[in-house]
Design an enzyme around this catalytic site. Structure first.
Site, mmCIF file in Angstrom:
data_model
loop_
_atom_site.group_PDB
_atom_site.id
_atom_site.type_symbol
_atom_site.label_atom_id
_atom_site.label_comp_id
_atom_site.label_asym_id
_atom_site.label_seq_id
_atom_site.Cartn_x
_atom_site.Cartn_y
_atom_site.Cartn_z
ATOM 1 N N ARG A 119 0.819 -1.231 0.000
ATOM 2 C CA ARG A 119 0.000 0.000 0.000
ATOM 3 C C ARG A 119 0.843 1.267 0.000
ATOM 4 O O ARG A 119 0.408 2.317 0.444
ATOM 5 C CB ARG A 119 -0.982 0.015 1.169
ATOM 6 C CG ARG A 119 -1.967 -1.123 1.116
ATOM 7 C CD ARG A 119 -3.169 -0.857 1.979
ATOM 8 N NE ARG A 119 -4.147 -1.911 1.787
ATOM 9 C CZ ARG A 119 -4.147 -3.064 2.449
ATOM 10 N NH1 ARG A 119 -3.217 -3.291 3.358
ATOM 11 N NH2 ARG A 119 -5.045 -3.967 2.213
ATOM 12 N N LYS A 141 2.109 11.321 -11.292
ATOM 13 C CA LYS A 141 1.340 10.412 -12.142
ATOM 14 C C LYS A 141 2.162 9.162 -12.384
ATOM 15 O O LYS A 141 3.292 9.241 -12.891
ATOM 16 C CB LYS A 141 1.039 11.062 -13.487
ATOM 17 C CG LYS A 141 -0.235 11.855 -13.531
ATOM 18 C CD LYS A 141 -0.559 12.184 -14.979
ATOM 19 C CE LYS A 141 -1.726 13.119 -15.076
ATOM 20 N NZ LYS A 141 -1.988 13.520 -16.482
ATOM 21 N N GLU A 183 8.617 18.502 -25.553
ATOM 22 C CA GLU A 183 7.882 18.748 -24.297
ATOM 23 C C GLU A 183 8.257 20.115 -23.718
ATOM 24 O O GLU A 183 7.432 20.784 -23.108
ATOM 25 C CB GLU A 183 8.166 17.654 -23.259
ATOM 26 C CG GLU A 183 7.584 16.301 -23.600
ATOM 27 C CD GLU A 183 6.086 16.151 -23.266
ATOM 28 O OE1 GLU A 183 5.516 17.040 -22.605
ATOM 29 O OE2 GLU A 183 5.509 15.137 -23.683
ATOM 30 N N LYS A 225 5.710 23.115 -14.170
ATOM 31 C CA LYS A 225 4.967 21.897 -13.826
ATOM 32 C C LYS A 225 4.612 21.886 -12.344
ATOM 33 O O LYS A 225 3.492 21.526 -11.961
ATOM 34 C CB LYS A 225 5.780 20.657 -14.188
ATOM 35 C CG LYS A 225 5.090 19.379 -13.740
ATOM 36 C CD LYS A 225 4.867 18.387 -14.802
ATOM 37 C CE LYS A 225 3.916 17.280 -14.334
ATOM 38 N NZ LYS A 225 4.013 16.083 -15.120
ATOM 39 N N GLU A 235 -5.694 16.466 -11.395
ATOM 40 C CA GLU A 235 -6.172 16.774 -12.744
ATOM 41 C C GLU A 235 -7.686 16.976 -12.823
ATOM 42 O O GLU A 235 -8.363 16.449 -13.705
ATOM 43 C CB GLU A 235 -5.740 15.674 -13.730
ATOM 44 C CG GLU A 235 -5.715 16.170 -15.176
ATOM 45 C CD GLU A 235 -5.119 15.156 -16.140
ATOM 46 O OE1 GLU A 235 -3.894 14.962 -16.072
ATOM 47 O OE2 GLU A 235 -5.867 14.574 -16.937
ATOM 48 N N ARG A 239 -4.568 21.238 -14.315
ATOM 49 C CA ARG A 239 -3.525 20.288 -14.736
ATOM 50 C C ARG A 239 -3.760 19.778 -16.156
ATOM 51 O O ARG A 239 -2.833 19.329 -16.827
ATOM 52 C CB ARG A 239 -3.437 19.119 -13.746
ATOM 53 C CG ARG A 239 -2.273 18.187 -14.061
ATOM 54 C CD ARG A 239 -1.928 17.235 -12.941
ATOM 55 N NE ARG A 239 -0.812 16.391 -13.324
ATOM 56 C CZ ARG A 239 -0.114 15.644 -12.495
ATOM 57 N NH1 ARG A 239 -0.423 15.646 -11.217
ATOM 58 N NH2 ARG A 239 0.891 14.901 -12.909
ATOM 59 N N ASN A 243 -1.834 18.450 -20.790
ATOM 60 C CA ASN A 243 -2.182 17.488 -21.837
ATOM 61 C C ASN A 243 -2.244 18.140 -23.212
ATOM 62 O O ASN A 243 -2.733 17.523 -24.162
ATOM 63 C CB ASN A 243 -3.539 16.834 -21.526
ATOM 64 C CG ASN A 243 -3.452 15.938 -20.309
ATOM 65 O OD1 ASN A 243 -2.401 15.382 -20.015
ATOM 66 N ND2 ASN A 243 -4.549 15.816 -19.581
ATOM 67 N N HIS A 246 -1.873 16.118 -26.396
ATOM 68 C CA HIS A 246 -1.921 14.706 -26.049
ATOM 69 C C HIS A 246 -3.080 13.955 -26.713
ATOM 70 O O HIS A 246 -2.996 12.742 -26.865
ATOM 71 C CB HIS A 246 -1.983 14.536 -24.525
ATOM 72 C CG HIS A 246 -0.638 14.699 -23.868
ATOM 73 N ND1 HIS A 246 0.158 15.811 -24.066
ATOM 74 C CD2 HIS A 246 0.071 13.896 -23.029
ATOM 75 C CE1 HIS A 246 1.275 15.679 -23.371
ATOM 76 N NE2 HIS A 246 1.254 14.525 -22.738
ATOM 77 N N HIS A 250 -1.665 10.915 -28.423
ATOM 78 C CA HIS A 250 -1.934 9.551 -27.939
ATOM 79 C C HIS A 250 -2.568 8.696 -29.031
ATOM 80 O O HIS A 250 -2.278 7.505 -29.142
ATOM 81 C CB HIS A 250 -2.866 9.593 -26.725
ATOM 82 C CG HIS A 250 -2.152 9.925 -25.447
ATOM 83 N ND1 HIS A 250 -2.797 10.017 -24.232
ATOM 84 C CD2 HIS A 250 -0.852 10.191 -25.192
ATOM 85 C CE1 HIS A 250 -1.921 10.324 -23.294
ATOM 86 N NE2 HIS A 250 -0.732 10.444 -23.849
ATOM 87 N N HIS A 263 7.319 9.315 -27.505
ATOM 88 C CA HIS A 263 6.151 10.032 -26.974
ATOM 89 C C HIS A 263 6.178 11.515 -27.363
ATOM 90 O O HIS A 263 5.185 12.059 -27.858
ATOM 91 C CB HIS A 263 6.104 9.855 -25.451
ATOM 92 C CG HIS A 263 4.998 10.602 -24.796
ATOM 93 N ND1 HIS A 263 3.671 10.325 -25.041
ATOM 94 C CD2 HIS A 263 5.020 11.634 -23.913
ATOM 95 C CE1 HIS A 263 2.919 11.155 -24.333
ATOM 96 N NE2 HIS A 263 3.715 11.959 -23.642
HETATM 97 N N1 GLY Z 1 2.377 14.731 -18.185
HETATM 98 C C1 GLY Z 1 1.153 15.342 -17.821
HETATM 99 C C2 GLY Z 1 0.938 15.434 -16.350
HETATM 100 O O1 GLY Z 1 1.793 15.089 -15.561
HETATM 101 O O2 GLY Z 1 -0.132 15.815 -15.953
#
Ligand code: GLY
Length: 360
Positions: A119, A141, A183, A225, A235, A239, A243, A246, A250, A263
């Site tokens: 956990r 994330k 990025e 960030k 998010e 946040r 994206n 993305h 994606h 990516h």
């Molecule tokens: N890479 C996008 C985020 O961390 O929200």
């Protein structure tokens, strides 16, 4: 250049992000200063461990790392299970710290193992790619892909420390390095025109992997960030701007089964598509759309998309986790440095944007 340290407040407490071209030579005092102890399990991938594994000798002796394969296709529950097996074998307990030493894939997979084993074990991110140093190592994330889609299983699990050493980027293949620069461009578009302009102005120093230039640039991205994730860790709102690019990015990764694009390359196309939609809606000036397309072109060639079918990408977007309760949240740039999030982008607009980036 002196060490740059940012403190990120998270649901699990405040953690430091240390950016310093010497930090991999100072890991023992850094770990000790944070009370991280010496019971460490390091997860890495073979190419990184071969070149940089030595930096862990003062903390691990000859204890080997848990090596998982590299690449998006290894971002699976099977890789997580390999880490669980290693943790069982070495008798890891709640005092164990799991270190992710690699790029974004290692960080996501090892991070998910840390979030779930017993956990939750303490997690340290020591990212070795530009993309991971500016983005994925920060913000908590973690997760893996399923056959049905990318990042479908995961958690928000803040680390106890992020240590970014730009000198580790010296061995990064040029294509991988460029993928990280896309990025950085993303951060410029979503939050800082001056950062955006700095990338273009510093390309020779960046490609020469100049330590000071990289340290300053990485720190700027980490700052952006950190501010975003401190405001919205899970998010629910702001946040989502991270994206940017993305949705289409994606989809491109999915329709090529994660084999064709790094990516960051897929995100570059995604940013171009999003800026095309924004331009067509007249929320973005043509000059800013062109500046973004030019910045991406200046970084070097992207893999082709001419053979990719728009219909397949649209179907993949239907599976994207950014569709919340049937609504596609789409990040559109409104200038270089600002964005808006909309939920009314139509298939017709997506089709036109994908045509503009060269798909059929
Ligand atoms: N890479 C996008 C985020 O961390 O929200």
């Amino acid at each position: 250049m002196a060490e740059i340290r940012l403190d990120v407040q998270s649901s699990l407490g405040t953690y430091p992000v240390v950016i310093d071209a010497d930090v991999s030579g100072r890991l023992p005092p850094l770990f000790a200063g944070l009370g991280l102890g010496r019971d460490l399990v390091v997860v890495s991938c073979p190419p990184v461990w071969r070149v940089h594994g030595e930096i862990w000798r003062p903390l691990l002796g000859k204890t080997p790392a848990v090596l998982i394969p590299d690449g998006e296709r290894a971002k699976t529950l099977q890789s997580v299970a390999r880490i669980y097996d290693a943790l069982v074998k070495c008798g890891a307990d709640r005092s164990t710290t799991l270190v992710a030493f690699g790029g974004g894939i290692v960080g996501d997979v090892a991070g998910f193992a840390a979030a779930t084993y017993l956990r939750g074990l303490r997690l340290v991110q020591v990212p070795t790619t530009l993309l991971a140093q500016v983005d994925s190592a920060i913000g908590g994330k973690v997760g893996v892909n399923l056959a049905a889609g990318k990042n479908l299983v995961g958690a928000f699990y803040p680390p106890a420390l992020v240590a970014c050493d730009p000198s580790l980027l010296g061995s990064l293949p040029r294509r991988e390095f460029r993928a990280g620069l896309y990025e950085v461009v993303k951060y410029g578009v979503i939050a800082s025109r001056s950062l955006f302009e700095r990338v273009a102005a510093s390309l020779p120093a960046l490609f020469a992997r100049d330590g000071d230039t990289l340290t300053a640039l990485i720190a700027e991205c980490c700052r952006i960030k950190a501010n975003v994730v401190m405001e919205d860790e899970r998010e629910g709102g702001v946040r989502r701007i991270l994206n940017f690019g993305h949705t289409v990015g994606h989809a491109l990764e999915a329709v090529t089964r994660y084999r064709r694009f790094r990516h960051g390359e897929a995100i570059a196309y995604g940013m171009m598509a999003a800026s095309e939609i924004a331009r067509a809606r007249t929320v973005l000036a043509q000059a800013d759309r062109d500046a973004l397309w030019q910045a991406i072109a200046h970084l070097g060639p992207l893999p082709p998309v001419i053979d990719l079918k728009i219909a397949d990408a649209l179907a993949a977007i239907g599976h994207d986790k950014k569709v919340v309760a049937g609504t596609l949240h789409f990040v559109l740039p409104t200038s270089i440095g600002t964005t808006t999030i909309v939920n009314d982008v139509q298939s017709k607009e997506l089709r036109a944007a994908m045509r503009a980036i060269g798909m059929r």
